[in-house]
Design a protein around this motif. Structure first.
Motif: not given
Length: 259
Positions: A23-24, A28, A34, A68, A70-72, A74
């Protein structure tokens, strides 16, 4: 933006420079991680195939927005690479108790596991050549193969060739069988019913009927009351041929220095 694009181009695998990201940071989506995203990706790929898979379709399955996800990851490629490594964790690998086992038995077992993986997940074959396959499960599977083939006693320079002979054969066999099983599923019949329909269809064409008649003795000798039995018999015999080839090369070359 240009620097970001350069970074993506340089990182040719999700496992390089970010493979452990979960996560970034803050913000999140709740209930999402993930592992859950990867499991959902495998499930969708199994159900609908590679061509129909999309980040939007995945998000709908997870009941979240595409952003959502794409938080995990790219990119979609990163997600497919994660899914690929996830299923490479399915094959049973030799364990500590297998140290005294015959390398032939271990090699046959790994080949059967690989074939089953390819048939079970027909979306896997096209991805194997697309990505580096350096995730933890893929590396564990590759390491197990190398360790087993080393025990055969081949000279070191022949180990990769032996691995290629066996596992590229399995790749081809499993891929074609996976395609066959996909056609069977689409037709809504059993493998045996599909095979009977196919043989009846091609048998009605003069050219193909002649070829079938010419090879009837081979097909009769092949044996097997079901499609599964026929496929298993062919696979087993072909694998035995490859193992015998390795044995012959060991005998021709003499024992490896470290054998």
């Amino acid at each position: 933006m240009a620097a970001r694009a350069g970074e993506q181009a340089a990182r040719s695998s999700v496992w390089l420079g970010g493979g452990t990201r979960r996560g970034r940071g803050g913000g999140q989506p709740s209930g999402l991680d993930r592992d859950r995203i990867t499991a959902a990706t495998v499930r969708l790929l199994d159900a609908e195939g590679l061509d129909r898979f999309s980040m939007r379709r995945l998000a709908a399955d997870l009941n979240v927005t595409a952003m959502s996800v794409y938080w995990y990851v790219d990119t979609k490629d990163e997600l497919l690479e994660l899914a690929l490594d996830e299923v490479f964790g399915e094959p049973a690998l030799p364990g500590p108790d297998d140290g005294a086992a015959d390398w032939r038995d271990l090699l046959r077992a790994l080949a059967r596991e690989y074939r089953a993986l390819l048939v079970r997940h027909p979306w896997v074959p096209p991805l194997i050549g697309r990505y580096l396959n350096i995730g933890p499960n893929s590396l564990a599977f590759s390491r197990a193969i190398h360790q087993v083939v080393r025990r055969a006693g081949l000279p070191v320079h022949g180990i990769t060739g032996a691995i290629s002979a066996v596992f590229q054969f399995v790749y081809g066999y499993g891929t074609i069988q996976g395609h066959f099983m996909s056609r069977v599923a689409e037709a809504g019949v059993t493998p045996d019913e599909y095979h009977a329909q196919m043989m009846a269809s091609v048998g009605g064409t003069p050219d193909t009927a002649a070829v079938i008649e010419e090879t009837r003795d081979i097909m009769d000798a092949r044996g097997g009351a079901t499609v599964d039995e026929m496929l298993d018999r062919d696979f087993t015999f072909a694998l035995d041929l490859l193992v015998a080839g390795i044995e012959a090369m060991v005998e021709r070359s003499g024992p490896a220095p470290d054998a």
